[in-house]
Design a protein around this motif. Structure first.
Motif, PDB file in Angstrom:
ATOM      1  N   GLY A  22     -65.214 -16.750 -14.560  1.00 62.82           N
ATOM      2  CA  GLY A  22     -64.822 -15.618 -15.399  1.00 62.82           C
ATOM      3  C   GLY A  22     -65.741 -15.461 -16.588  1.00 62.82           C
ATOM      4  N   LEU A  23     -66.131 -16.592 -17.183  1.00 62.58           N
ATOM      5  CA  LEU A  23     -67.037 -16.525 -18.336  1.00 62.58           C
ATOM      6  C   LEU A  23     -68.389 -15.963 -17.924  1.00 62.58           C
ATOM      7  N   ALA A  24     -68.875 -16.353 -16.755  1.00 57.15           N
ATOM      8  CA  ALA A  24     -70.172 -15.824 -16.303  1.00 57.15           C
ATOM      9  C   ALA A  24     -70.090 -14.308 -16.168  1.00 57.15           C
ATOM     10  N   GLN A  25     -68.971 -13.821 -15.654  1.00 54.74           N
ATOM     11  CA  GLN A  25     -68.845 -12.368 -15.505  1.00 54.74           C
ATOM     12  C   GLN A  25     -68.641 -11.687 -16.852  1.00 54.74           C
ATOM     13  N   GLY A  26     -67.949 -12.356 -17.766  1.00 50.92           N
ATOM     14  CA  GLY A  26     -67.797 -11.784 -19.108  1.00 50.92           C
ATOM     15  C   GLY A  26     -69.125 -11.743 -19.846  1.00 50.92           C
ATOM     16  N   ILE A  27     -69.895 -12.807 -19.702  1.00 50.29           N
ATOM     17  CA  ILE A  27     -71.223 -12.832 -20.323  1.00 50.29           C
ATOM     18  C   ILE A  27     -72.112 -11.787 -19.654  1.00 50.29           C
ATOM     19  N   GLY A  28     -71.963 -11.645 -18.341  1.00 53.12           N
ATOM     20  CA  GLY A  28     -72.707 -10.595 -17.630  1.00 53.12           C
ATOM     21  C   GLY A  28     -72.406  -9.224 -18.198  1.00 53.12           C
ATOM     22  N   GLN A  29     -71.118  -8.948 -18.406  1.00 51.33           N
ATOM     23  CA  GLN A  29     -70.751  -7.642 -18.964  1.00 51.33           C
ATOM     24  C   GLN A  29     -71.305  -7.474 -20.373  1.00 51.33           C
ATOM     25  N   ALA A  30     -71.196  -8.517 -21.166  1.00 55.68           N
ATOM     26  CA  ALA A  30     -71.570  -8.393 -22.580  1.00 55.68           C
ATOM     27  C   ALA A  30     -73.085  -8.324 -22.773  1.00 55.68           C
ATOM     28  N   MET A  31     -73.834  -9.001 -21.931  1.00 55.63           N
ATOM     29  CA  MET A  31     -75.268  -9.144 -22.179  1.00 55.63           C
ATOM     30  C   MET A  31     -76.149  -8.370 -21.193  1.00 55.63           C
ATOM     31  N   LEU A  32     -75.688  -8.190 -19.955  1.00 54.10           N
ATOM     32  CA  LEU A  32     -76.632  -7.799 -18.903  1.00 54.10           C
ATOM     33  C   LEU A  32     -76.235  -6.578 -18.087  1.00 54.10           C
ATOM     34  N   GLU A  33     -75.001  -6.520 -17.648  1.00 53.71           N
ATOM     35  CA  GLU A  33     -74.641  -5.582 -16.584  1.00 53.71           C
ATOM     36  C   GLU A  33     -74.400  -4.177 -17.132  1.00 53.71           C
ATOM     37  N   ASN A  34     -75.031  -3.217 -16.498  1.00 56.81           N
ATOM     38  CA  ASN A  34     -74.932  -1.839 -16.975  1.00 56.81           C
ATOM     39  C   ASN A  34     -75.084  -0.888 -15.814  1.00 56.81           C
ATOM     40  N   CYS A  35     -73.960  -0.357 -15.360  1.00 56.38           N
ATOM     41  CA  CYS A  35     -74.015   0.641 -14.287  1.00 56.38           C
ATOM     42  C   CYS A  35     -74.183   2.004 -14.948  1.00 56.38           C
ATOM     43  N   ALA A  36     -75.372   2.581 -14.797  1.00 62.36           N
ATOM     44  CA  ALA A  36     -75.705   3.796 -15.549  1.00 62.36           C
ATOM     45  C   ALA A  36     -76.011   4.961 -14.614  1.00 62.36           C
ATOM     46  N   TYR A  37     -75.513   6.125 -14.976  1.00 63.09           N
ATOM     47  CA  TYR A  37     -75.828   7.371 -14.281  1.00 63.09           C
ATOM     48  C   TYR A  37     -76.666   8.249 -15.187  1.00 63.09           C
ATOM     49  N   ASP A  38     -77.513   9.084 -14.585  1.00 59.17           N
ATOM     50  CA  ASP A  38     -78.174  10.104 -15.393  1.00 59.17           C
ATOM     51  C   ASP A  38     -77.297  11.356 -15.436  1.00 59.17           C
ATOM     52  N   GLU A  39     -77.764  12.380 -16.142  1.00 56.55           N
ATOM     53  CA  GLU A  39     -76.920  13.545 -16.359  1.00 56.55           C
ATOM     54  C   GLU A  39     -76.668  14.343 -15.079  1.00 56.55           C
ATOM     55  N   ASN A  40     -77.445  14.060 -14.043  1.00 56.60           N
ATOM     56  CA  ASN A  40     -77.228  14.732 -12.761  1.00 56.60           C
ATOM     57  C   ASN A  40     -76.336  13.925 -11.823  1.00 56.60           C
ATOM     58  N   GLY A  41     -75.860  12.778 -12.296  1.00 54.46           N
ATOM     59  CA  GLY A  41     -75.007  11.954 -11.451  1.00 54.46           C
ATOM     60  C   GLY A  41     -75.773  11.053 -10.515  1.00 54.46           C
ATOM     61  N   GLN A  42     -77.066  10.888 -10.765  1.00 51.33           N
ATOM     62  CA  GLN A  42     -77.829   9.916  -9.980  1.00 51.33           C
ATOM     63  C   GLN A  42     -77.603   8.529 -10.575  1.00 51.33           C
ATOM     64  N   LEU A  43     -77.377   7.570  -9.695  1.00 56.04           N
ATOM     65  CA  LEU A  43     -77.139   6.191 -10.134  1.00 56.04           C
ATOM     66  C   LEU A  43     -78.485   5.563 -10.490  1.00 56.04           C
ATOM     67  N   LEU A  44     -78.655   5.236 -11.766  1.00 54.30           N
ATOM     68  CA  LEU A  44     -79.939   4.688 -12.224  1.00 54.30           C
ATOM     69  C   LEU A  44     -80.061   3.201 -11.912  1.00 54.30           C
ATOM     70  N   SER A  45     -78.937   2.516 -11.960  1.00 59.45           N
ATOM     71  CA  SER A  45     -78.980   1.063 -11.717  1.00 59.45           C
ATOM     72  C   SER A  45     -78.415   0.795 -10.330  1.00 59.45           C
ATOM     73  N   ALA A  46     -79.179   1.179  -9.316  1.00 60.10           N
ATOM     74  CA  ALA A  46     -78.672   1.164  -7.945  1.00 60.10           C
ATOM     75  C   ALA A  46     -79.183  -0.016  -7.139  1.00 60.10           C
ATOM     76  N   SER A  47     -79.839  -0.949  -7.805  1.00 61.38           N
ATOM     77  CA  SER A  47     -80.306  -2.144  -7.104  1.00 61.38           C
ATOM     78  C   SER A  47     -80.468  -3.258  -8.132  1.00 61.38           C
ATOM     79  N   TYR A  48     -80.770  -4.450  -7.649  1.00 61.97           N
ATOM     80  CA  TYR A  48     -80.959  -5.578  -8.561  1.00 61.97           C
ATOM     81  C   TYR A  48     -82.250  -5.465  -9.359  1.00 61.97           C
ATOM     82  N   MET A  49     -83.079  -4.500  -9.057  1.00 66.71           N
ATOM     83  CA  MET A  49     -84.244  -4.279  -9.900  1.00 66.71           C
ATOM     84  C   MET A  49     -83.836  -3.732 -11.266  1.00 66.71           C
ATOM     85  N   ASP A  50     -82.689  -3.050 -11.303  1.00 68.18           N
ATOM     86  CA  ASP A  50     -82.251  -2.449 -12.567  1.00 68.18           C
ATOM     87  C   ASP A  50     -80.861  -2.876 -13.002  1.00 68.18           C
ATOM     88  N   TYR A  51     -80.053  -3.389 -12.076  1.00 66.38           N
ATOM     89  CA  TYR A  51     -78.726  -3.880 -12.429  1.00 66.38           C
ATOM     90  C   TYR A  51     -78.831  -5.385 -12.612  1.00 66.38           C
TER      91      TYR A  51
END
Lengths: 263, 786
Positions: free
Chosen positions: B681-710
């Motif tokens: 749980g701590l690893a996932q909490g640290i992931g959320q706080a420090m690293l993980e970011n599921c981001a969309y652009d304004e057109n609804g394209q998923l920017l973080s769609a692979s481990y290269m960006d997520y």
């Protein structure tokens, strides 16, 4: 992936011949190309693996110039350069993970010229010579922008000749997800002066920060860089950092690289 | 001496033998004779009108068995939502249709348009490229607040707007307004709880297998709750009665919530296998997982705290926008309401608490429960707010918390729940010692001398596990009961199989559950095995999520074992020619109190199955009992967490120096497994706080769609944790006194990290009030630029 023919020549000459076929594609270590194929984003007719060509593998110190075969994997470069050129060994030893380092090759990396790859900064930062099956290309002429190089169709990198500098350091600031360089700076001080090569930052790919080179030629100390900065214009801006942030990191990392090079 | 058997012991995980030797049997390991493969053609635009799907040429491609589109599912049910939320005016939430394959419109990148069934996966993919699509791309609704503006693109045209519901809960507005008007100080914070992708190591897989001879369907699927899937898919989507539908969830490689839900691909393979009379298999690629697994979190919140002149909390008010994505996933509606609003009082005796939540449809992947589900969002908002209040008031953040802690139990909050037990000062005391809080300022000075900004962030948390009393959740809109069930089958020679409704996908049930049964019977736990994950073998239990397995299913197992003991005592009394009331069970021996007469466990079980000398006139032969357990209340784990870290002021990069977690989980059955759950749980909490970011652009394209960006947390991103669970206030209403530990780490850790970074920056002279997660180096550096 789409179907393709596969060839695995054992000499450069046979590889060149195989690559002359329509839609042929050279395969180095495959660390970029294989994922691309799996996603059906490339459809070569023939994949020409360079992995069986022994003549383009290996590292030797040739009178102060490290001669690295184009087909040498990162792990082998890291091991071979450890004593003669530790800055390069550090760079090679921190690319990807052990699996990547055991497959990916220096020739493949330089031919791909990913703007966030580490090796282009070493080639440019040492003033290396890129040796191909037909000619020798100075690093200053070789890198021509993101994913763009001086290589002609079917041309194979057989070796990279890197003059071993008197002092050198590579500092990589990792992009948190890919662990490619968000910014990486390779600094050398050698017979022909100081070179500062920056990867990861620019939309034009690897580049030399000439202002810093001038300052450091006068005084090879981090303090010589005080007040110098690069502009955020033309820098890569993405999820992981703005152009301004990358520009800021260029200055920070260059100072740190100089300090590290001075030991 | 630590025990080596039963409750309190830490035997090694028996399931690891097969997992670590490559002998696990995952869904993708299942191959059925004659199976076909399906590839889903998915939308590459966020929003569009489907004008035409021409499959004629594709259908003629080699190996193609059949191509399905939305038209094939007309008259078939859509994917149901399991929870009906009622808005603040008493109206039901808006519930759009959720077809198995898109009909009329595509609504997010990844929305399945067509399903190509072929003899091989490559042939299915080849045919997908030959499908001619005519889709008119439409403007996308991506930002939640913009999606609620007049004129915003409509995700579902028939709903009229993008508001699923506007929910209000807790103290009435007049009371809350009055408290804020009279407050000596008001602290306000706007924040975002970042959208996450669960990323279990094993991607989702589904295999549909139809047996025409007896009209039975089997679905093998990566699920945390096979009976829930059988119920939802059978009753709501495909109309298959339970006795003709078997759902098997074998070894599952991590769920984290995202494998609770009923997904289109499961319904598709079951439906198509019946249509084709051929097995159909689907294995998600990692790229598909990013755009088809339900995402987590994604709240935008404004939260306010009112304090009196003595720094007592007098009122709390939140206003949250919660992203639903394009469709309502199975439990999407209850996560930001009942799993979030009811925890908003936190550990504090704030007398007035009001929660407001607007749930919004957007052209993004559906959002649903992810490890913690609503409780991390509540904890993050509240614990960031309290820290901000302490900084504004210039008081110690721990002292401010302690001053406002609930100390009397049971405690009824203004947001409907009643905490049964807890001791928040005790876990905070432990935490302060674990991190040597008293010595921190010296460490800060030492770091400053090295040019680093050192910070210490502290927070507490309370959560609710063991969902839940069925009558209560029924009133709140749940469309299912939330009991669980266990069958204890004692075999003739005394070994035991326990069939449980809970599902183990990393939790270690196969190790822990036998410890409980073994303890109760006084036998070795090697005599007990767990059976789970197959609706044809297990009783109707609701599965594993919300840290409920031991508290709910474990309680059912205890009840069933008690029935076993009662019956076995009758048999033993007969064998010993004694009165049943005089029979005692200890260390696997039934004895007559006050005598040396006894009979062993195995002799009693044998008598039950070979009833030659047996009271057949009084009791039935055999020794097998089932119990269903419906909890009387939620359980309330609580604790205090701290993170100490250093910020490199030149780059904004964070280095975690230490992380400590002091939890009160009630009684603990297997301390090693509890620690492992906290670590994860701590690893996932640290992931959320420090690293993980599921981001969309304004057109609804998923920017973080692979481990290269997520960015997933890796071993080198997390510290060696200090964990403690020595403070125990047992749950008062379940037989084991257990509370649940699976989500605490993910719930309690993000605010500690953000509080620590802000402590570091403010301690170093940077006036920064808040940084949104993930706190990437660039964000921290940007915040420092003012």
């Amino acid at each position: 992936m789409y179907s393709f023919d596969f060839e695995r020549p054992t000499t450069v000459a046979d590889a060149v011949a195989a690559l002359s076929k329509e839609e042929a594609q050279a395969l180095g270590g495959g660390q970029t190309l294989i994922p691309t194929l799996k996603q059906r984003l490339a459809s070569p007719s023939v994949l020409v693996s360079l992995s069986a060509i022994e003549e383009i593998k290996g590292v030797c110190n040739d009178g102060g110039v490290l001669n690295i075969g184009g087909g040498t994997c990162h792990a082998d470069v890291a091991a071979a350069a450890a004593s003669d050129f530790p800055a390069l060994a550090k760079l090679a030893g921190n690319i990807g993970d052990p699996a990547v380092r055991s497959r990916g090759t220096i020739g493949g990396s330089l031919a791909n010229n990913d703007p966030s790859a580490c090796y282009p900064s070493a080639a440019l930062g040492t003033g290396a010579t890129i040796v191909t099956n037909t000619r020798e290309i100075a690093a200053d002429d070789y890198f021509q922008g993101m994913f763009t190089t001086a290589l002609e169709e079917g041309e194979i990198i057989t070796a990279v000749k890197m003059p071993i500098p008197e002092k050198a350091a590579y500092i990589k600031f990792e992009q948190p997800a890919s662990r490619f360089s968000l910014v990486g700076v390779f600094v050398t001080k050698g017979a022909d002066g100081v070179r500062v090569a920056v990867t990861g930052a620019s939309e034009d790919g690897v580049f030399r920060w000439t202002e810093a080179e001038v300052a450091l030629n006068g005084n090879f100390d981090a303090s010589a860089l005080d007040g110098l900065s690069v502009s955020g214009d033309g820098m890569i801006s993405d999820l992981h950092g703005s152009g301004d942030y990358r520009a800021h990191l260029v200055a920070v990392l260059t100072k740190r690289a100089v300090t590290e090079a001075n030991g | 001496m630590p025990k080596d058997n039963g409750i309190g012991a830490s035997p090694k995980r028996r399931e690891d033998v097969r997992f670590l030797t490559g002998a696990g049997q995952y869904t993708d390991d299942i191959n059925v004779h004659g199976q076909t493969y399906v590839h889903f053609l998915r939308s590459d635009v966020a929003h569009g009108t489907i004008n035409k799907i021409d499959t004629a040429a594709a259908s003629e491609m080699p190996g193609v068995v059949r191509i399905f589109t939305g038209a094939d599912f007309e008259g078939v049910g859509g994917l149901p939502c399991g929870w009906q939320v009622t808005d603040k005016d008493g109206n039901p939430m808006k519930e759009p249709a959720h077809p198995v394959l898109a009909q009329g419109k595509v609504r997010h990148v990844g929305d399945p348009i067509a399903a190509i069934v072929a003899e091989s996966l490559e042939e299915a993919r080849n045919a997908a490229e030959a499908i001619e699509l005519d889709i008119d791309e439409l403007p996308a609704a991506v930002d939640m607040k913009a999606a609620l503006q007049a004129g915003a693109p409509l995700v579902h045209d028939d709903l009229g707007d993008n508001l699923c519901y506007d929910w209000q809960f807790g103290t009435d507005t007049e009371t809350v307004d009055k408290a804020f008007a009279e407050a000596a100080h008001v602290t306000t914070l706007e924040l975002r709880n970042n959208r996450l992708v669960a990323n279990p190591m094993e991607p989702r897989v589904a295999v549909g297998d139809y047996a025409r001879a007896n009209d039975e369907s089997t679905l093998y699927t990566t699920s945390q709750n096979p009976h829930v899937i059988r119920l939802l898919m059978g009753a709501f989507v495909l109309g298959i009665p339970e006795h003709k539908l078997r759902v098997v969830a074998p070894d599952v490689g991590g769920g984290f919530g995202t494998k609770i839900f009923h997904y289109a691909e499961e319904a598709f393979v079951t439906f198509a296998s019946r249509q084709l009379n051929r097995p159909v298999k689907w294995t998600s690629t990692r790229s598909e997982a990013f755009m088809s697994d339900a995402h987590g979190r994604d709240h935008v919140t404004t939260i306010q705290l009112a304090l009196d002149a003595d720094n007592n909390f007098t009122a709390l008010r939140t206003d949250t926008h919660a992203n639903m994505g394009a469709y309502l996933s199975t439990f999407a509606s209850c996560t930001p309401t009942w799993l979030h609003g009811t925890l908003m009082a936190g550990n504090y005796k704030t007398p007035a608490v009001q929660v407001n939540v607007k749930a919004v449809f957007t052209n993004t992947v559906p959002v649903d429960a992810y490890r913690g589900a609503g409780r991390p969002e509540a904890t993050f908002s509240l614990e960031r707010l309290v820290d901000k209040a302490a900084r504004e008031l210039g008081v110690d953040p721990v002292a401010l918390r302690r001053q406002n802690f609930i100390t009397q139990f049971p405690y009824a909050t203004p947001v409907a729940v009643e905490y049964d037990t807890g001791d928040y000062n005790a876990t905070m005391d432990t935490l302060e010692k674990m991190v040597d809080r008293a010595g921190f300022e010296e460490r800060r000075k030492e770091a400053a001398a090295r040019g680093k900004l050192r910070g210490l962030g502290v927070n507490c948390y309370i959560e609710a596990c063991g969902i839940a009393p069925s009558n209560l959740v029924g009133q709140l809109g749940a469309r299912a009961g939330l009991y669980d069930a266990a069958t204890v089958r004692v075999n003739a020679t005394g070994s035991i199989s326990v069939m449980v409704g809970a599902h183990s996908h990393g939790q270690g049930h196969e190790t822990v559950f036998p410890q409980v049964v073994a303890e109760m019977l006084g036998i070795d736990e090697s005599m007990v095995d767990i059976v789970h994950g197959d609706t044809s073998k297990i009783p109707f239990g609701m599965g594993t999520y919300g840290s409920r397995s031991l508290a709910v299913c474990g309680s059912a197992m205890v009840r069933a074992t008690e029935k076993i003991i009662n019956k076995a005592k009758k048999i033993a009394a007969h064998l010993l020619e004694a009165s049943e009331g005089d029979i005692e069970l200890k260390d696997g021996q039934f004895s007559v109190a006050g005598t040396d007469k006894s009979v062993a466990w195995g002799d009693v079980t044998l008598a039950a199955y070979v009833p030659h000398n047996y009271p057949l006139e009084d009791i039935e032969p055999g020794l097998e009992e089932t119990a269903f357990y419906d909890p009387a209340n939620f359980t309330y784990p609580s604790g205090a967490y701290a993170c100490e870290l250093e910020v490199d002021p030149e780059t904004g990069k964070i280095e975690i120096i230490q992380f400590a977690a002091a939890d009160d989980f009630g009684n603990v059955v297997n301390p090693m497994i509890v620690e492992g759950q906290v670590h994860g749980g701590l690893a996932q909490g640290i992931g959320q706080a420090m690293l993980e970011n599921c981001a969309y652009d304004e057109n609804g394209q998923l920017l973080s769609a692979s481990y290269m960006d997520y960015a997933m947390p890796r071993a080198s991103d997390v510290p060696f944790y200090k964990v403690d669970h020595s403070n125990v206030t047992p749950c008062t209403h379940n037989p084991l006194g257990v509370k649940g530990c699976g989500e605490a780490g993910a719930i309690g850790s993000p605010p500690a990290l953000v509080n620590a970074v802000l402590d570091a920056l403010n301690g170093g002279g940077y006036d920064v009030a808040h940084i949104d997660m993930p706190m990437s180096p660039s964000r921290v550096w940007q915040a420092m630029q003012g």
